[in-house]
Structures are given as structure tokens and as C-alpha cells.
Design a protein around this motif. Sequence first.
Motif, mmCIF file in Angstrom:
data_model
loop_
_atom_site.group_PDB
_atom_site.id
_atom_site.type_symbol
_atom_site.label_atom_id
_atom_site.label_comp_id
_atom_site.label_asym_id
_atom_site.label_seq_id
_atom_site.Cartn_x
_atom_site.Cartn_y
_atom_site.Cartn_z
ATOM 1 N N PRO A 29 -8.180 67.530 96.250
ATOM 2 C CA PRO A 29 -8.000 68.847 96.865
ATOM 3 C C PRO A 29 -9.008 69.152 97.966
ATOM 4 O O PRO A 29 -8.774 70.011 98.796
ATOM 5 N N ASP A 30 -10.119 68.418 97.997
ATOM 6 C CA ASP A 30 -11.157 68.670 98.993
ATOM 7 C C ASP A 30 -11.075 67.734 100.191
ATOM 8 O O ASP A 30 -11.921 67.808 101.087
ATOM 9 N N SER A 31 -10.085 66.838 100.204
ATOM 10 C CA SER A 31 -10.011 65.840 101.270
ATOM 11 C C SER A 31 -8.577 65.370 101.432
ATOM 12 O O SER A 31 -7.770 65.468 100.516
ATOM 13 N N ASP A 32 -8.275 64.830 102.607
ATOM 14 C CA ASP A 32 -6.948 64.247 102.794
ATOM 15 C C ASP A 32 -6.952 62.772 102.396
ATOM 16 O O ASP A 32 -5.926 62.120 102.444
ATOM 17 N N ARG A 33 -8.098 62.233 101.992
ATOM 18 C CA ARG A 33 -8.188 60.839 101.539
ATOM 19 C C ARG A 33 -7.979 60.806 100.031
ATOM 20 O O ARG A 33 -8.578 61.572 99.289
ATOM 21 N N VAL A 103 2.087 67.063 94.162
ATOM 22 C CA VAL A 103 1.767 65.638 94.125
ATOM 23 C C VAL A 103 0.294 65.483 93.756
ATOM 24 O O VAL A 103 -0.588 65.932 94.471
ATOM 25 N N LEU A 104 0.060 64.838 92.610
ATOM 26 C CA LEU A 104 -1.301 64.608 92.124
ATOM 27 C C LEU A 104 -1.812 63.230 92.499
ATOM 28 O O LEU A 104 -3.003 62.958 92.393
ATOM 29 N N GLN A 140 -7.121 66.813 84.105
ATOM 30 C CA GLN A 140 -7.757 67.726 85.060
ATOM 31 C C GLN A 140 -7.961 69.106 84.440
ATOM 32 O O GLN A 140 -9.023 69.717 84.615
ATOM 33 N N LEU A 141 -6.973 69.593 83.706
ATOM 34 C CA LEU A 141 -7.103 70.897 83.045
ATOM 35 C C LEU A 141 -8.207 70.865 81.988
ATOM 36 O O LEU A 141 -8.975 71.823 81.855
ATOM 37 N N SER A 142 -8.308 69.771 81.273
ATOM 38 C CA SER A 142 -9.362 69.634 80.276
ATOM 39 C C SER A 142 -10.736 69.638 80.939
ATOM 40 O O SER A 142 -11.670 70.284 80.439
ATOM 41 N N GLN A 143 -10.856 68.945 82.063
ATOM 42 C CA GLN A 143 -12.126 68.940 82.795
ATOM 43 C C GLN A 143 -12.462 70.336 83.311
ATOM 44 O O GLN A 143 -13.620 70.766 83.246
#
Length: 191
Positions: A29-33, A103-104, A140-143
Motif C-alpha cells: 500500500p505504500d509503494s507501486d513495487r 488485489v493483494l 494482514q488483519l491479524s498483524q
Amino acid sequence: WSSDVCSSDLLRLDFLGGEAKGMVFLTNPDSDRMTLAASRGAQFDHPCVMNPPRIGECLCGRAAETGEIIIHNFVEQNGKHSRHWTTTPHQDVCLPLKVRDQVLGVMNLRLPVDQVIGENETAVLTAVSDQIAIAIENAQLSQQKDRAITAERERIGRDLHDGLAQVLGYISTKTKAAQIMLSQGKTDIAN
């Protein structure tokens, strides 16, 4: 998310003959890579291992961008396939890992050119990619939950520390005042 959720064994896919190779990339989410999460059979110096693709770049990045499955035979002849594994002819299957249209990541499979990918195989691969996406989302939700719990504990700890410091400061001030009153013989005021 934990790498335990996404091991290289999931890329084996026995129903395709067990010879599938590939990589799993996660969007950031913080990058396009994208970030490489797992690989099977990729050389350590492969460009996608060394420097994962950006959203929209090469076939995996296009699958992440469009949210659509991309299947290409003889990918070396495809101008959109800008990163190559080897000169061995193969086909790539790029499956977006989606949950509720988000898209994850992308699962890329490298298969022999003669491997048939029909409707049944595509349906199974889509089901597999959907399950991987759900596992990723759950991790991801758990984190996020763990980070929120840690932040709340730290806040409560600061509040308790600050509150306790105030109480101890008050007690110290009152004790000093009582000592002064007692030393002056004012016992009735010192309590």
C-alpha cells in the motif's frame, strides 16, 4: 503477513504435474513495487527476485493492475513480458490474488509450453488464488490487530505511568509539607 502462509510448496501444484515453478508477489500500500513473498524454481539472480516488478510492469504487474488472469505461451515473444527467467520456451500464468475486488498480490506460474491450461485448470487455479488471497488478508488483519493491541497497551502504560507519577509527586509534596509543619511544632496542621 507470515511467510508460513505462503510457502514455495503451494507453487508446486501437483494437479499440473508438480513441475510448476513460480513466484508470489504481494502488493504494497505504500509503494507501486510489489514484494516477493515466495518462489519455487526461480534463480537467485532472476530480475524479479532481485527487484520485484512494479504494478503495471511485465505480466505480473499487469495482472496486479488489471485484476485479471494473464496466460501467455512463448512469453519470450511477448513484448509485455519484460523480465525473463531463461531462454527456455515456457508459458506464464499470472493470477491476481484478490479479495472483494482488492488485489493483494499476484501468483505467477511458469509452466512448460505444452502444458494445457483449459477451463477446468483455470477454475482450479482461480480457486487456489482466491484461497491464498483470503489467507493473506487474514494474516494482514491479524498483524493489524496485533499492532493495535500493542499500541493500546503502550498508551495504557504511559497513562498509568503518568498517573502514578502525579500521585507520587502529590504524596511527596504533602510529605515534605507535613515534615515542615511537624518540625515547626504545628502538629494539628500536619495531618
